[in-house]
Scaffold this active site. Structure first.
Site, PDB file in Angstrom:
ATOM      1  N   CYS A 197      13.176  11.672   6.572  1.00 27.89           N
ATOM      2  CA  CYS A 197      13.157  11.187   7.960  1.00 27.89           C
ATOM      3  C   CYS A 197      14.497  11.380   8.650  1.00 27.89           C
ATOM      4  CB  CYS A 197      12.747   9.725   8.001  1.00 27.89           C
ATOM      5  SG  CYS A 197      13.805   8.629   7.056  1.00 27.89           S
ATOM      6  N   GLU A 221       9.250  16.187  15.293  1.00 27.03           N
ATOM      7  CA  GLU A 221       9.684  16.130  13.900  1.00 27.03           C
ATOM      8  C   GLU A 221       8.836  17.076  13.055  1.00 27.03           C
ATOM      9  OE1 GLU A 221      10.940  12.655  10.745  1.00 27.03           O
ATOM     10  OE2 GLU A 221       9.169  12.314  11.993  1.00 27.03           O
ATOM     11  N   GLU A 240       9.939   1.806  10.589  1.00 29.20           N
ATOM     12  CA  GLU A 240      10.833   2.966  10.542  1.00 29.20           C
ATOM     13  C   GLU A 240       9.954   4.186  10.745  1.00 29.20           C
ATOM     14  OE1 GLU A 240      12.064   6.081   9.669  1.00 29.20           O
ATOM     15  OE2 GLU A 240      13.096   5.641   7.771  1.00 29.20           O
ATOM     16  N   LYS A 253       0.859  -1.181   0.000  1.00 30.37           N
ATOM     17  CA  LYS A 253       0.000   0.000   0.000  1.00 30.37           C
ATOM     18  C   LYS A 253       0.900   1.238   0.000  1.00 30.37           C
ATOM     19  CE  LYS A 253      -1.622   2.833   2.949  1.00 30.37           C
ATOM     20  NZ  LYS A 253      -1.751   4.095   2.151  1.00 30.37           N
TER      21      LYS A 253
END
Length: 489
Positions: A284, A385, A250, A175
């Site tokens: 990331c 983040e 992750e 997906k």
């Protein structure tokens, strides 16, 4: 563009519901494609196809050299269609086409790397304490793998999952992000052309709360590999407990980049900028936490600001563009909120902090490269983040303080150290709790080295030999060559 389709059990199909989604270009909000909007029903159909394909054993029992050859064919087809893939990736994400071309080279490299590893693990003989016996350890495919990829590097992140899964004989349902599916659709076309059998690799398009949730919850899925946000990652962990799925997660990072006064100043400035503003900070591993030694702090920040003021924002297809737009209106709003929070917390806005004024950028999701100074670890902008073009700058006086600041985070994905003293660098690296630490470099990766994080940055590793081990289960086989009665009973 014409309607793109899902790929289930070797056929290109529309969503069972008939629903569709328009895909837009983040540079100007023009519609670039229409794709099916799948849901739980589509996911279940794909899982059934993958389960059947795995249970019949055809792909897993295919000789490893043959599986490797098919994976290598995918790499060659990616290079053949490199320009088309790069164009689609830039349309979909807004990144520069030069960057997208580089991505395609890296993606082909990932498929080649795992193609080469496909037949390299023949198992291991281990010493048996029993005479006349053989004890060996083999690795076998996990089974049906659910794979969920993010929007920032759609095809690159897909390659990290597809290549090792296929090379080891698994079947899979992928997906992609619902807002950036185009290159993943294209690579499934190439996988079909390369000879991947029907049912082995399946593609379902749709939202995380429907398709993704079904992959996480369905008992016929044996492994979930997810790259994305920490909140969603925790939900997947909970859902996967229904059948104790194997997990590979992750979940991002808030990555420190330590600059010592003895570093090469110009190189450190250049790489600090590249470490954050490449792909508009939507990475990331972006080095969004600059931790700068007190004695050079002001000079370093001034150099950053001068360079940032010269950045060229624009279309990814303009060769002069250095930074493209953010991915969506929703994400732009999140970055704006993040910056507003920084101002409220007392950080000093050194540059940026708003949308650009140029008329030609008004239809896109652009945000100016932004730098905050006077930042401390108790600020949410230092801990959270941003996933956008925003740097926070902290000061330090001693090596110990620098490492302590770097480790003050729930994340542990990546970090950097800049110094001409290699002994000092090694001392720092030994204490930094991150999955990857660069010394006098930043954001470099290659297929041979593992990728993943400590702490809440995730579980498991992608890339390298560890990346292929994620898609295998270890089995111990013991054979008695001279069986005799035990005579216990």
């Amino acid at each position: 563009m014409s309607l793109k389709k899902q790929y289930i059990n070797g056929e290109w199909v529309e969503a069972i519901s008939g629903n569709t989604r328009d895909i837009i270009n983040p540079f100007n909000q023009e519609m670039i494609a229409t794709v099916p909007e799948g849901d739980e029903l589509d996911a279940r159909a794909a899982i059934t196809a993958a389960r059947t394909a795995f249970d019949n054993g055809e792909w897993a029992s295919t000789p490893a050299t043959e599986r490797g050859s098919i994976v290598r064919n995918i790499a060659e087809l990616i290079i053949r269609d490199k320009e088309e893939l790069a164009r689609l990736e830039s349309l979909d994400t807004g990144k520069t086409v030069e960057e997208s071309r580089g991505d395609m080279d890296d993606i082909a490299g990932v498929f080649r790397y795992y193609a080469d590893l496909a037949d390299k693990d023949g198992g291991e003989l281990i010493a048996s304490p029993v005479p006349n016996s053989i004890s060996r350890v083999v690795r076998e495919p996990v089974g049906v793998c659910g794979q969920i990829t993010p929007w920032n590097y759609p095809l690159l992140q897909a390659s990290w999952k597809l290549a090792p899964a296929l090379a080891t004989g698994n079947t899979l349902v992928m997906k992609p992000s619902e807002i950036t599916p185009l290159t993943t659709i294209k690579v499934f076309e190439l996988m079909e052309e390369a000879g991947v059998p029907a049912g082995v690799a399946n593609l379902v398009l749709g939202a995380g709360h429907t398709v993704g949730a079904e992959l996480a919850e369905n008992v016929d899925v044996d492994l979930i590999s997810f790259t994305g946000g920490i909140v969603t990652g925790k939900k997947i962990m909970q859902a996967a407990s229904v059948n104790v799925k194997k997990l590979a997660l992750e979940l991002g990072g808030k990555n420190p980049n330590i600059i010592f006064a003895d570093a090469d100043f110009e190189t450190a400035v250049d790489q600090a900028l590249n470490g954050v503003f490449f792909h508009a900070g939507q990475i990331c591993s972006a080095g969004t936490r600059l931790i700068v030694e007190e004695s050079i702090h002001d000079e370093f920040v001034n150099a950053l600001v001068q360079r940032v003021n010269k950045f060229k924002l624009g279309s990814g297809f303009d060769e002069e563009t250095q930074m493209g737009p953010l991915i969506s209106a929703e994400h732009l709003a999140k970055v704006e909120e993040y910056v507003e929070t920084g101002i409220k917390e007392g950080a000093t806005l050194a540059v940026g902090g708003s949308r650009p004024n140029e008329p030609e950028l008004q239809n896109g999701f652009f945000f100016l490269p932004t730098i905050f100074t006077d930042c401390t670890t108790d600020m949410s902008i230092v801990q959270d983040e941003a996933f956008g073009p925003v740097i926070t700058v902290e000061r330090f006086r001693t090596e110990q303080e620098a490492v302590k600041l770097a480790n003050d985070s729930i994340y542990g994905l990546a970090g950097g150290v800049w110094t001409s003293d290699i002994v000092k660098a090694e001392r720092c690296v030994a204490k930094m709790r991150m999955g990857t630490v660069w010394i006098n470099d930043y954001n470099l990766y290659f297929p041979h080295a593992p990728w993943g994080g400590f702490k809440q940055s995730g579980i498991g590793r992608e890339l390298g030999r560890l990346g292929i081990e994620e898609y295998t289960e270890t089995k111990h086989i013991y054979q008695n060559l001279k069986p005799e009665p035990i005579k216990w009973f």
